[in-house]
Scaffold this active site. Structure first.
Site, PDB file in Angstrom:
ATOM      1  N   ASP A  14      -3.924   5.399  -0.676  1.00  0.00           N
ATOM      2  CA  ASP A  14      -3.132   4.421  -1.026  1.00  0.00           C
ATOM      3  C   ASP A  14      -3.926   4.105  -2.366  1.00  0.00           C
ATOM      4  O   ASP A  14      -4.863   4.405  -2.479  1.00  0.00           O
ATOM      5  CB  ASP A  14      -2.907   3.556   0.075  1.00  0.00           C
ATOM      6  CG  ASP A  14      -2.586   2.193  -0.196  1.00  0.00           C
ATOM      7  OD1 ASP A  14      -1.624   1.931  -1.133  1.00  0.00           O
ATOM      8  OD2 ASP A  14      -3.015   1.030   0.055  1.00  0.00           O
ATOM      9  N   ASP A  28      -4.475   0.705   3.975  1.00  0.00           N
ATOM     10  CA  ASP A  28      -5.046  -0.601   4.584  1.00  0.00           C
ATOM     11  C   ASP A  28      -4.087  -1.571   5.060  1.00  0.00           C
ATOM     12  O   ASP A  28      -4.442  -2.426   5.610  1.00  0.00           O
ATOM     13  CB  ASP A  28      -5.679  -1.205   3.344  1.00  0.00           C
ATOM     14  CG  ASP A  28      -4.718  -1.988   2.255  1.00  0.00           C
ATOM     15  OD1 ASP A  28      -5.064  -3.189   2.265  1.00  0.00           O
ATOM     16  OD2 ASP A  28      -4.037  -1.128   1.756  1.00  0.00           O
ATOM     17  N   ASP A  47      -3.856  -0.116  -3.637  1.00  0.00           N
ATOM     18  CA  ASP A  47      -4.439  -1.656  -3.336  1.00  0.00           C
ATOM     19  C   ASP A  47      -4.832  -1.684  -2.105  1.00  0.00           C
ATOM     20  O   ASP A  47      -4.220  -1.145  -1.156  1.00  0.00           O
ATOM     21  CB  ASP A  47      -3.105  -2.363  -3.762  1.00  0.00           C
ATOM     22  CG  ASP A  47      -2.536  -2.580  -5.034  1.00  0.00           C
ATOM     23  OD1 ASP A  47      -3.054  -3.277  -5.987  1.00  0.00           O
ATOM     24  OD2 ASP A  47      -1.738  -1.864  -5.384  1.00  0.00           O
TER      25      ASP A  47
END
Length: 261
Positions: free
Chosen positions: A28, A206, A30
């Site tokens: 991922d 996240d 961000d």
């Protein structure tokens, strides 16, 4: 129970994935490669990371891809001059080997939805509308008191646009995305293609937006790693994006990047 990884190297992560085969690394953006910023355009990528990812990709036989809610064009800009395999917009775009392999159509009612959301943002201080053309995200990180009102509006619009569109909720953000797009689906497709096929997937993310990816990787017998706190389907955790960046930079220096290293 999700275990916290106390590790300093990709070699150790590869060992967790299983020494019997090499891994495919799926990342991922961000909250994973960069810290979450107050506004989408304010993210700051460590200038050493693009070259480190390029070295890592080479050592993994090309089996490295970004799996992000960002458009692929944005990822290309921040990682320039390197072009990585990528699933953008939560899987609504997939590029491999420099070729766009799939891209969802813009839902017919998306323009109307964006107009409604812009009107709402113009009437509320701190609400940010991020028009990604195929999808649209609304951020309330600067106005947390407006979370409930913003989510109610997004849920209403998503219901109006169904079944073409689904609502993807995340950290201080909600996004209208094509119903058929998901990070899990994108990862599953990537893992059928060379150079990913036959490897064990490792996906690091996240947020709630990454849970479909964790679920897909778990089903394939891979390794799912969540950055930070929060309820998750991931089987392991890293403490922060800083911890992951340290691992990536060390990996680029040492070359110990595969399970067989």
């Amino acid at each position: 129970m999700t275990d916290l990884i106390n590790t300093q190297s990709i070699h150790e992560i590869s060992g967790l994935a299983g020494a019997e085969q090499n891994v495919a690394l799926l990342l991922d953006f961000d909250g994973t490669l960069v810290e979450i910023a107050p506004v989408p355009d304010a993210v700051k990528l460590d200038r050493r990371i693009p070259a480190a990812l390029e070295a890592l990709r080479a050592s993994l036989g090309g089996a490295l891809a970004l799996v992000s809610g960002r458009p692929i064009s944005f990822l290309d800009g921040v990682l320039a001059p390197h072009l990585f395999d990528a699933a953008g917009l939560h899987g609504a775009q997939i590029r491999m080997g420099g070729e766009l392999r799939s891209q969802s159509q813009v839902p017919a009612a998306m323009r109307e939805a964006i107009r409604d959301l812009v009107r709402f943002a113009n009437s509320q201080v701190g609400i940010i509308v991020e028009d990604k053309r195929i999808s649209v995200a609304v951020h309330w990180r600067l106005a947390p008191q407006l979370q409930d009102e913003t989510l109610a509006l997004m849920r209403t619009i998503a219901a109006r646009m169904a079944p073409e569109v689904r609502l993807q909720e995340g950290k201080s953000v909600a996004e209208l995305v094509p119903a058929g797009a998901s990070k899990g689906g994108a990862i599953a497709w990537l893992m059928t293609q060379p150079p990913y096929a036959g490897r064990r997937p490792v996906f690091i993310g996240d947020d709630v937006t990454d849970e479909a990816g964790f679920e897909a990787v778990n089903a394939m017998g891979g390794l799912s790693i969540r950055i930070g706190e929060g309820q998750t389907r991931a089987t392991h955790r890293l403490a922060s994006p800083t911890a992951l960046r340290s691992i990536i930079l060390t990996a680029a220096e040492t070359g110990r990047l595969t399970a067989s290293s």
